[in-house]
Design a protein around this motif. Structure first.
Motif, mmCIF file in Angstrom:
data_model
loop_
_atom_site.group_PDB
_atom_site.id
_atom_site.type_symbol
_atom_site.label_atom_id
_atom_site.label_comp_id
_atom_site.label_asym_id
_atom_site.label_seq_id
_atom_site.Cartn_x
_atom_site.Cartn_y
_atom_site.Cartn_z
ATOM 1 N N SER A 192 -11.579 15.245 22.645
ATOM 2 C CA SER A 192 -10.986 13.934 22.407
ATOM 3 C C SER A 192 -10.058 13.983 21.207
ATOM 4 O O SER A 192 -10.291 14.733 20.256
ATOM 5 N N ASN A 193 -8.996 13.196 21.288
ATOM 6 C CA ASN A 193 -8.041 13.034 20.195
ATOM 7 C C ASN A 193 -8.033 11.569 19.805
ATOM 8 O O ASN A 193 -7.754 10.697 20.635
ATOM 9 N N VAL A 194 -8.341 11.296 18.559
ATOM 10 C CA VAL A 194 -8.462 9.926 18.081
ATOM 11 C C VAL A 194 -7.430 9.689 16.978
ATOM 12 O O VAL A 194 -7.305 10.499 16.056
ATOM 13 N N PHE A 240 0.819 -1.210 0.000
ATOM 14 C CA PHE A 240 0.000 0.000 0.000
ATOM 15 C C PHE A 240 0.855 1.262 0.000
ATOM 16 O O PHE A 240 2.027 1.253 0.375
ATOM 17 N N ARG A 241 0.232 2.357 -0.420
ATOM 18 C CA ARG A 241 0.704 3.686 -0.062
ATOM 19 C C ARG A 241 -0.334 4.250 0.884
ATOM 20 O O ARG A 241 -1.521 4.316 0.561
ATOM 21 N N MET A 242 0.123 4.611 2.084
ATOM 22 C CA MET A 242 -0.778 5.097 3.111
ATOM 23 C C MET A 242 -0.667 6.607 3.241
ATOM 24 O O MET A 242 0.430 7.160 3.318
ATOM 25 N N PHE A 243 -1.813 7.283 3.254
ATOM 26 C CA PHE A 243 -1.887 8.725 3.457
ATOM 27 C C PHE A 243 -2.592 8.998 4.783
ATOM 28 O O PHE A 243 -3.553 8.302 5.136
ATOM 29 N N LEU A 244 -2.098 9.982 5.500
ATOM 30 C CA LEU A 244 -2.702 10.349 6.775
ATOM 31 C C LEU A 244 -3.799 11.377 6.544
ATOM 32 O O LEU A 244 -3.594 12.381 5.870
ATOM 33 N N ARG A 245 -4.980 11.136 7.096
ATOM 34 C CA ARG A 245 -6.102 12.076 7.040
ATOM 35 C C ARG A 245 -6.298 12.678 8.428
ATOM 36 O O ARG A 245 -6.348 11.953 9.425
ATOM 37 N N GLU A 246 -6.409 13.992 8.476
ATOM 38 C CA GLU A 246 -6.615 14.676 9.750
ATOM 39 C C GLU A 246 -7.833 15.589 9.667
ATOM 40 O O GLU A 246 -8.022 16.284 8.664
ATOM 41 N N GLU A 247 -8.650 15.583 10.714
ATOM 42 C CA GLU A 247 -9.859 16.400 10.754
ATOM 43 C C GLU A 247 -10.053 16.938 12.176
ATOM 44 O O GLU A 247 -9.577 16.347 13.138
ATOM 45 N N GLN A 248 -10.794 18.036 12.273
ATOM 46 C CA GLN A 248 -11.211 18.543 13.576
ATOM 47 C C GLN A 248 -12.672 18.947 13.481
ATOM 48 O O GLN A 248 -13.085 19.608 12.527
ATOM 49 N N HIS A 249 -13.463 18.548 14.479
ATOM 50 C CA HIS A 249 -14.889 18.832 14.506
ATOM 51 C C HIS A 249 -15.223 19.525 15.818
ATOM 52 O O HIS A 249 -14.948 18.994 16.899
ATOM 53 N N LEU A 250 -15.813 20.732 15.709
ATOM 54 C CA LEU A 250 -16.125 21.555 16.874
ATOM 55 C C LEU A 250 -17.608 21.866 16.932
ATOM 56 O O LEU A 250 -18.248 22.090 15.899
ATOM 57 N N TRP A 251 -18.141 21.896 18.142
ATOM 58 C CA TRP A 251 -19.509 22.360 18.358
ATOM 59 C C TRP A 251 -19.598 22.943 19.764
ATOM 60 O O TRP A 251 -19.164 22.311 20.730
ATOM 61 N N GLY A 265 -21.453 24.186 23.101
ATOM 62 C CA GLY A 265 -22.667 23.892 23.853
ATOM 63 C C GLY A 265 -22.333 23.695 25.314
ATOM 64 O O GLY A 265 -21.240 24.034 25.775
ATOM 65 N N PHE A 266 -23.264 23.108 26.075
ATOM 66 C CA PHE A 266 -23.069 22.872 27.510
ATOM 67 C C PHE A 266 -23.416 21.412 27.844
ATOM 68 O O PHE A 266 -24.466 21.135 28.407
ATOM 69 N N PRO A 267 -22.566 20.446 27.503
ATOM 70 C CA PRO A 267 -21.230 20.648 26.930
ATOM 71 C C PRO A 267 -21.243 20.671 25.406
ATOM 72 O O PRO A 267 -22.175 20.191 24.774
ATOM 73 N N GLY A 268 -20.134 21.208 24.849
ATOM 74 C CA GLY A 268 -19.888 21.094 23.423
ATOM 75 C C GLY A 268 -18.909 19.966 23.190
ATOM 76 O O GLY A 268 -18.628 19.167 24.093
ATOM 77 N N TYR A 269 -18.378 19.874 21.975
ATOM 78 C CA TYR A 269 -17.359 18.854 21.725
ATOM 79 C C TYR A 269 -16.296 19.393 20.784
ATOM 80 O O TYR A 269 -16.529 20.281 19.965
ATOM 81 N N ASP A 270 -15.093 18.848 20.949
ATOM 82 C CA ASP A 270 -13.925 19.177 20.127
ATOM 83 C C ASP A 270 -13.207 17.857 19.846
ATOM 84 O O ASP A 270 -12.578 17.284 20.730
ATOM 85 N N ALA A 289 -6.252 1.569 17.252
ATOM 86 C CA ALA A 289 -7.011 2.815 17.323
ATOM 87 C C ALA A 289 -6.949 3.302 18.764
ATOM 88 O O ALA A 289 -7.252 2.541 19.695
ATOM 89 N N HIS A 290 -6.547 4.556 18.946
ATOM 90 C CA HIS A 290 -6.336 5.093 20.289
ATOM 91 C C HIS A 290 -7.100 6.399 20.452
ATOM 92 O O HIS A 290 -7.150 7.222 19.535
ATOM 93 N N GLU A 291 -7.705 6.580 21.612
ATOM 94 C CA GLU A 291 -8.412 7.824 21.919
ATOM 95 C C GLU A 291 -8.023 8.291 23.313
ATOM 96 O O GLU A 291 -7.953 7.484 24.252
ATOM 97 N N ASP A 292 -7.744 9.565 23.454
ATOM 98 C CA ASP A 292 -7.584 10.159 24.780
ATOM 99 C C ASP A 292 -8.335 11.478 24.797
ATOM 100 O O ASP A 292 -8.503 12.125 23.760
ATOM 101 N N GLY A 293 -8.818 11.868 25.960
ATOM 102 C CA GLY A 293 -9.608 13.092 26.023
ATOM 103 C C GLY A 293 -10.022 13.441 27.431
ATOM 104 O O GLY A 293 -9.543 12.867 28.416
ATOM 105 N N MET A 294 -10.938 14.390 27.509
ATOM 106 C CA MET A 294 -11.431 14.884 28.800
ATOM 107 C C MET A 294 -12.894 15.283 28.631
ATOM 108 O O MET A 294 -13.236 16.033 27.711
ATOM 109 N N PHE A 295 -13.751 14.757 29.489
ATOM 110 C CA PHE A 295 -15.146 15.186 29.495
ATOM 111 C C PHE A 295 -15.273 16.474 30.298
ATOM 112 O O PHE A 295 -14.587 16.658 31.321
ATOM 113 N N ALA A 296 -16.120 17.377 29.850
ATOM 114 C CA ALA A 296 -16.331 18.654 30.547
ATOM 115 C C ALA A 296 -16.708 18.390 31.999
ATOM 116 O O ALA A 296 -17.616 17.614 32.284
ATOM 117 N N GLY A 297 -15.986 19.036 32.918
ATOM 118 C CA GLY A 297 -16.279 18.891 34.331
ATOM 119 C C GLY A 297 -15.638 17.697 34.999
ATOM 120 O O GLY A 297 -15.774 17.527 36.208
#
Length: 347
Positions: A176-178, A96-107, A109-114, A194-202
């Motif tokens: 969260s970072n995935v 294969f030739r592997m390409f890295l895809r990166e995205e960020q999704h923001l919203w 709210g109370f709570p929102g997400y990043d 597949a790895h995820e680390d993050g923090m929930f609001a509060g």
């Protein structure tokens, strides 16, 4: 020493402390587990003369500040170059030739997400259908992460968070970072984490989570591999495997807490790792063996961090199935970036 702060790209230490300091060191080292070999993901910085933690010194070089600031800059530039190669040029990875895809999704709210997402995209003229199936598989994982994050939209708690909005250091966001990374690839076998680390609001502290995915490629189609597929008699193998895993986890436990194991420690390890299939559910494949992985808090307390156990095919040879997946793994190559050349490579 003390760890003043840690992140996925750095760690700072100074004078001796315990408790949350040990947890933050473990968190930083645990995150480094999920980077590709050769990737720069952790840069320990020495602010003043101190005893460098053994768990850092045995696996990482540290940079002394302020005189080593140039090395920090060079390391960050190299890390950026590694990611740029993967995003724009792609990395040769087996067929294969592997390409890295990166995205960020923001919203907001109370709570929102990043949510920050990093996942691979594959192209191949040798096994084109396999590349398509991999892309579909990781696209479904990507969407699943987003759907989970979007649950915040129907679980708003404005009254709960209203009193905290005046604090400039607090944000009402689930972050969260995935990342999805390959660890082994050839024309016949693949291994991913597949790895995820993050923090929930509060929340009082963050979280980390991972899952592993292992495949054979047969007639240009993906076939999932489980732990049982490596052994001629899986249920009879569990007893021997359990003893090896307990031994390796015990060694890591002793090193992590810098003490000899006592009777209570050994009982705790045996209780955490019973002789049953459930303790082998997460694993990565290497050319020389299997790496069993355990989530943060899965075996011991949350502050103890994640654990792993490396089992070599050589010590497992009396248990392995003739012509099993290990025969393909031994011909494969470990994935690593090669930032010196125009593209990446497998070393």
């Amino acid at each position: 020493f003390s760890v003043g702060r840690t992140a996925s790209t750095g760690s700072v230490f100074g004078q001796r402390q315990h408790g949350y300091v040990q947890r933050e060191i473990n968190d930083a080292l645990d995150k480094q587990r999920y980077n590709l070999p050769g990737d720069i993901g952790l840069i320990p910085l020495m602010l003043e003369d101190c005893e460098v933690p053994v768990k850092i010194s045995r696996s990482h070089q540290y940079i002394r500040l302020p005189e080593g600031w140039h090395e920090v800059v060079v390391s960050l530039e190299l890390a950026a170059q590694q990611r740029s190669i993967a995003i724009h040029t792609g990395v040769e990875m087996g067929p294969f030739r592997m390409f890295l895809r990166e995205e960020q999704h923001l919203w907001k709210g109370f709570p929102g997400y990043d949510v920050s997402l990093s996942y691979p995209h594959f192209e191949s003229s040798i096994v084109p259908n396999t590349a398509l199936e991999l892309n579909e598989f990781f696209a479904s994982m990507r969407l699943n992460f987003l759907l989970n994050a979007r649950q915040a939209r129907i679980n708003q708690e404005e009254e709960r968070f209203a009193g905290w909005t005046g604090d400039p250091d607090w944000i009402s966001t689930n972050s969260s970072n995935v990342s999805v990374s390959p660890s082994l690839a050839s024309q016949s076998i693949l291994s991913f984490i597949a790895h995820e680390d993050g923090m929930f609001a509060g929340a009082a502290h963050g979280y980390m989570w991972f899952e592993t995915h292992n495949f054979l490629i047969i007639e240009d189609q993906l076939v999932r591999i489980g732990i049982d597929d490596f052994f001629s008699e899986p249920y009879l193998a569990y007893s021997s495997l359990s003893e090896l895993v307990r031994e390796r986890v015990g060694q890591e436990y002793a090193e992590r807490f810098e003490r000899e194991l006592d009777t209570d420690d050994r009982i705790r390890i045996c209780d955490a790792l019973p002789r049953e299939r459930s303790i082998f559910k997460s694993f990565l494949i290497t050319p020389t063996g299997l790496t069993l992985l355990y989530q943060q808090g899965e075996l011991f307390g949350y502050a103890a961090g994640a654990f792993s156990a490396d089992l070599s095919f050589d010590e497992l040879r009396h248990l392995l199935k003739i012509g099993g997946p290990h025969t393909y793994a031994q011909k494969a190559k470990v994935i690593s970036w090669d930032p010196v050349t125009d593209d990446g490579g497998c070393n």
